[in-house]
Scaffold this motif. Structure first.
Motif: not given
Length: 989
Positions: A473-499
């Motif tokens: 609950a503190t001092p930042f958003i829990s790692p167990m909550v879906t959230r926006n991030v600037t980036a995620s690792t390419g070790a597991c990364l999904a996106f639409r091919k069209e992008l």
């Protein structure tokens, strides 16, 4: 609608404050509706009168033009907490507020008695005779309000003394409709604890948790527009309210300071999250109502989770698009088999293919497993037979992938969660979603990846790395909550091919790491959001103590891509958290005054080390950053051409040394017919060599008394000069005269800085140096400013061969459009992009026929720029030579600025294509005599540029006579006429 509101706001402001009327009129005429939103912030900051900024009326006391109506519903609160809440409002340093209190028919007599005794003109009180619940009472409190913004305050909480002042500053500086702050918890002894430092506006996080909380200020007109609080969401009424407001505006700001303290009482969810079970169910209903409004009923489902007040949004898939899983690998067959087996054993998603990208595997065990894989229907083996480059390998996989959704996956992962792929896909296919990542765990169950924060460790790293995967609950958003991030690792990364097809795949200049982050940043820049889903779970068998080699080019490219985030912080993190620690930790140190540099070094001057050898032949060496196609233009291209002519004239052996980038496969293929690619550790006697010296830690370059060096770019000069200084001390080997191929005054790229002094020092070196200048003007500037070399030679610019070919075919009469061509490079300060924009705005404001003209920008892609009165400058980006020639031919007017003594090629190119171009003088540079189509201004102010542009436009003719001038520039063949003289000097030693 928002633009009309802006106009209305300005009109109201002008009526209230007459001094701003004229400026308001100027603003409307200058920027019109198209540019309203883009320019409003700068106008508020720079053009409104001093009355519109907060006025300091006493020590620490401020008055401003925004009134805050603090909304406080009251019900049966202990008077001592109510009194402290009210006192916290009275103590505000910002004085333009009112407090609107509605008692919701409290049964505690002392509460009403206390409220009846309050005497303060700024406090409005209504004692309700009927209990309407918190939403009804809050709405009644709003009915008392006269302020432009509503600030929500619970009856037992407290504001910090500067809370409203900070809100005011944010509203003015960020130009927002909603603003929220960080918060903490205050107990009954007034002890503060458990701060919550929040990210900037994060839509996916908001659908998972009402993280905004307090302090929350909303624009009154938006509150009214959405219908205020709704009683069916009591307990989560502010959650529902903000959903409905966020559906109307994305102008939601955040103040990264604790401005609100949540009182910890036994009846409060601050202490006991289960104290109000109705609030949990009201919250999930608020999320569901939002999803139904935005997506349509049945398109998504909001679910409660094991963590109170945390929700899980599942998007319904109408179809199951094909997913292409890309797995780069080199040997490690056992790991690869475990990864692929886990996909087959665990994955419930029904439609996927796996592409195994083999990057030079060598082991028999690997090929045996490949043969086994070949029997599976949905697995393809792809050869990636070139030096390891993570970006290139995955780009190759994307080109061959049949899927609509790409999942980049490491070969050392194990799937844990059966719905991992379903979750990735259902988010990745949503509009405006870019990349989607998940939680990766070390084998011991601790977190390896829970989203990337750009700036951590000076570069980028995984937040919560090494922590247990538990709810915080503190001092930042829990790692167990879906959230926006600037980036995620390419070790597991999904996106639409069209992008990837639309915005480009991974940048192959990155070799090992950084391109996953850069790709994510590119999507953000184009309006997409990246998401982290903690319920996508895999084991990642990367060692916690892993110390992988990272090439210098990855650091250099990361420094360019991450610059804004390293200077200002990651918007999806919080600047109050320590960026030197992956575990969210509160810090009070100032972290963002300057860009962090790795170990305080200057990145460009990674040291070179030379070793003395015996080499019998004379050899000329060229040091350049790269020979890769994407880098060979402008300065590098000219240097390579010069080096080729010099080598041929001398008849010596030659060597090209690559300082910054490993040669690409394409470059190797292009140059291998003429050059041998040699390791720096070899003492090769090949007559023509190329040595990649980008990864030079622990390595040295062989040099002899017969080696002569040519360099271009101050950092290559610096590295060679420093390497020889050390060689002189240890091996007593002095260099032959250096050839310094100078193509601009490079200290000017870095005014008054370390880089300025380093670049300047390379010209003033005590070594013998022969300077080759790329124009007479540049040479003259150096001479006049006291730089001295053993010899000074110059060459004049000539027209690009492709443009020359196009120009030779032009007719005597040329058809011209009402089109202004701008050399627009916002990323290059010396081209003064902002000045050009301001000049065009002045031109659009004052020229009555501006609407008839088109404005296009070439050189570097950028967003459309609103110029006022409906005029917009559109970027053509970096074009092919043929495309550029066509735009030159059809354009009537042009602007190309260059804050440098170097002439710059675009104004010369425009002029010979009969474009009436405006440029600037600098020092001794004045291009007016080059061609009658050039207007060279010593006063390059926006107003003066606009005046001359208007004059050019007024003289518009749809057909112009093609002038045949500048014969030497257009048709000159001997680019380097001094080659013979230079060869003579070098042969003399």
């Amino acid at each position: 609608m928002q633009k009309l509101k802006k106009v209305r706001t300005l009109v109201v402001l002008c009526v209230k404050k007459p001094k701003t009327i004229w400026k308001g009129i100027q603003y409307l005429f200058r920027y019109g509706y198209v540019g309203m939103r883009q320019n409003m912030k700068s106008r508020v900051e720079h053009e409104l009168s001093p009355e519109e900024v907060p006025v300091k009326i006493a020590a620490g006391i401020y008055e401003g033009d925004v009134r805050f109506s603090v909304i406080m519903p009251v019900y049966n609160v202990e008077v001592k907490w109510l009194e402290r809440a009210i006192d916290s409002v009275k103590a505000q340093s910002y004085r333009n507020w009112e407090l609107c209190i509605v008692d919701d028919c409290s049964t505690k007599v002392e509460v009403r008695r206390y409220l009846e005794e309050i005497q303060d003109d700024r406090i409005k009180i209504l004692l309700s005779e009927n209990n309407k619940g918190i939403s009804g009472a809050s709405n009644e409190a709003v009915s008392l309000a006269s302020g432009q913004f509503l600030a929500l305050l619970d009856n037992d909480d407290e504001l910090s003394p500067d809370a409203l002042f900070e809100m005011y500053q944010a509203i003015k500086e960020q130009d927002v409709d909603v603003v929220y702050s960080d918060m903490d918890i205050i107990d009954t002894n007034n002890v503060h604890s458990a701060p919550i430092y929040k990210p900037d506006w994060s839509p996916e996080l908001f659908t998972s948790q009402m993280y905004v909380g307090h302090l929350l200020c909303v624009k009154r007109e938006l509150f009214d527009m959405v219908g205020g609080f709704q009683t069916e969401f009591n307990g989560s009424q502010d959650y529902d309210l903000l959903f409905r407001i966020a559906e109307k505006t994305d102008r939601i700001g955040h103040v990264s300071k604790v401005l609100y303290s949540w009182r910890a009482l036994s009846t409060s969810t601050a202490v006991n999250a289960a104290s109000k079970p109705y609030a949990q169910t009201a919250g999930v209903r608020a999320v569901q109502a939002h999803l139904d409004r935005v997506l349509g009923e049945g398109k998504a489902k909001a679910l409660e989770t094991e963590n109170l007040f945390v929700y899980d949004v599942r998007y319904q898939l109408e179809k199951y698009p094909l997913v292409s899983v890309l797995i780069p690998t080199k040997d490690h067959a056992e790991d690869l088999k475990a990864a692929i087996d886990s996909i087959y054993d665990k994955t419930t998603y029904p439609n996927y293919e796996i592409l195994v990208l083999d990057n030079n595997s060598e082991e028999a065990e690997t090929f045996a497993y490949f043969k086994e894989l070949g029997k599976k229907e949905n697995v393809r083996l792809v050869k990636a037979s070139y030096p390891f480059n993570w970006s290139k390998i995955n780009n190759q996989g994307m080109e061959l992938a049949a899927g609509e959704v790409i999942v980049c996956l490491n070969n050392d992962v194990i799937v844990i969660e059966p719905e991992w792929m379903t979750r990735l896909v259902e988010k990745a296919v949503q509009d405006r979603i870019g990349t989607v990542g998940g939680m990766l765990l070390y084998p011991d169950g601790t977190i390896q990846h829970a989203g990337i924060v750009v700036g951590i460790g000076g570069w980028a790293d995984h937040v919560y790395k090494g922590c247990e995967p538990v709810h915080h609950a503190t001092p930042f958003i829990s790692p167990m909550v879906t959230r926006n991030v600037t980036a995620s690792t390419g070790a597991c990364l999904a996106f639409r091919k069209e992008l990837a097809q639309k915005f480009g795949g991974f940048n192959e200049t990155f070799i090992i790491c950084g391109s996953d982050v850069e790709f994510s940043l590119r999507l953000i820049q184009n309006g997409y959001r990246n998401v982290y889903d903690p319920k996508v779970r895999l084991y990642h068998y990367e060692s916690k103590s892993r110390d992988s080699y990272i090439p210098d080019i990855d650091f250099s490219m990361s420094a360019l891509a991450y610059k804004k985030y390293r200077e200002l912080g990651d918007p999806y993190y919080n600047k109050n958290l320590d960026y030197s620690n992956c575990v969210p930790t509160v810090t009070e140190k100032e972290q963002f005054h300057v860009v962090k540099l790795s170990e305080g070094t200057v990145g460009e001057i990674h040291p070179m080390r030379f070793r003395k050898v015996t080499y019998p032949e004379k050899r000329i060496n060229l040091v350049v950053p790269s020979i890769n196609t994407e880098h060979v233009f402008g300065g590098i291209a000219t240097a390579l051409k010069f080096f080729a002519e010099l080598t041929e004239a001398l008849g010596w052996n030659s060597r090209i040394i690559l300082a910054d980038a490993q040669p690409s496969e394409e470059a190797v293929k292009k140059y291998s017919g003429e050059f041998a690619f040699v390791s720096s550790e070899e003492e090769s006697f090949e007559r023509r060599q190329i040595i990649s010296f980008a990864f030079r830690d622990g390595l040295s370059l062989p040099v002899s008394e017969n080696d002569y060096f040519v360099f271009t770019g101050w950092w290559t000069a610096y590295c060679v000069q420093e390497a020889y200084r050390k060689l002189m001390e240890t091996e007593f080997l002095s260099p032959q005269p250096f050839v310094y191929f100078i193509q601009d005054y490079e200290p000017g790229f870095y005014p008054w800085s370390t880089h300025y002094m380093l670049a300047d020092s390379t010209y003033r070196s005590s070594f013998r140096q022969i300077a080759i200048f790329n124009s007479h003007e540049l040479k003259e500037y150096f001479v006049k400013n006291g730089y001295r070399f053993e010899a000074e030679m110059e060459f004049a610019p000539v027209l690009n061969q492709g443009l020359k070919d196009y120009l030779s075919k032009m007719q005597p009469q040329v058809h011209k459009k009402k089109q202004i061509l701008v050399y627009g490079r916002p990323g290059t300060k010396r081209n003064a992009f902002e000045l050009v924009v301001e000049a065009l705005r002045r031109w659009a404001e004052q020229y009555e026929d501006a609407a008839a003209w088109e404005i296009v920008s070439a050189g570097e892609w950028h967003e459309p720029v609103a110029l006022g009165k409906g005029k917009v400058m559109y970027s053509l980006g970096k074009m092919s030579i043929d495309q550029y020639a066509l735009v030159l031919e059809e354009s009537y007017a042009g602007i190309s600025l260059m804050v440098s003594p170097h002439p710059s090629y675009p104004p010369l190119e425009m002029a010979v294509f009969d474009v009436n171009v405006i440029t600037n003088t600098y020092g001794n540079k004045d291009l007016a005599a080059f061609n009658p189509h050039i207007t060279s201004l010593s006063d390059a102010s926006p107003l003066n540029i606009a005046k001359h542009l208007e004059k050019i436009c007024r003289g518009y003719q749809p057909v112009v006579e093609h002038l045949t001038v500048n014969e030497e520039y257009c048709n000159g063949q001997n680019l380097f006429p001094f080659i013979g003289e230079l060869c003579e000097k070098l042969n003399q030693g």
